[in-house]
Design a protein around this motif. Structure first.
Motif: not given
Length: 114
Positions: A56-63, A51-52, A85-92
């Motif tokens: 920046a284009v970022t690659t991470d491991q997620e669950w 994701y951007r 959630h601890d993300y600033d903008t969590p995917e929902i």
């Protein structure tokens, strides 16, 4: 969050979020079930997310955590995920279930009824 006018309140939804560890995913799943915001939650991963973010284009491991709830229960689930959630903008992301086992869909409605 207001109910979407085109989706009946008893419609079952799947709601997806992601986080950066198995423990956090498990905690999100257990908390939503304990609060009756969802009838079921499945944790899977790790998955690779690309994701951007902040230019920046970022690659991470997620669950991934996939919740089952109703359209009527969605606003409370979204608020709960956002707060827990601890993300600033969590995917929902919510998707209506257009077909499914009648018994299972009744179970989801019963488990999320308050």
């Amino acid at each position: 969050m207001a109910q979407h006018p085109d989706i009946p309140v008893d419609t079952v939804l799947t709601v997806l979020t992601t986080t950066d560890s198995a423990d956090k995913a498990q905690s999100l799943a257990e908390g939503a079930i304990a609060a009756r915001h969802a009838a079921c939650a499945q944790v899977s991963g790790p998955v690779t997310s690309v994701y951007r973010w902040e230019g920046a284009v970022t690659t991470d491991q997620e669950w991934q955590v996939l919740f089952k709830t109703t359209a009527d229960g969605y606003p409370a689930l979204e608020r709960w995920i956002t707060e827990a959630h601890d993300y600033d903008t969590p995917e929902i992301i919510a998707t209506p279930v257009v077909r499914g086992s009648a018994d299972y869909l009744r179970w989801v409605r019963a488990e999320t009824a308050k």
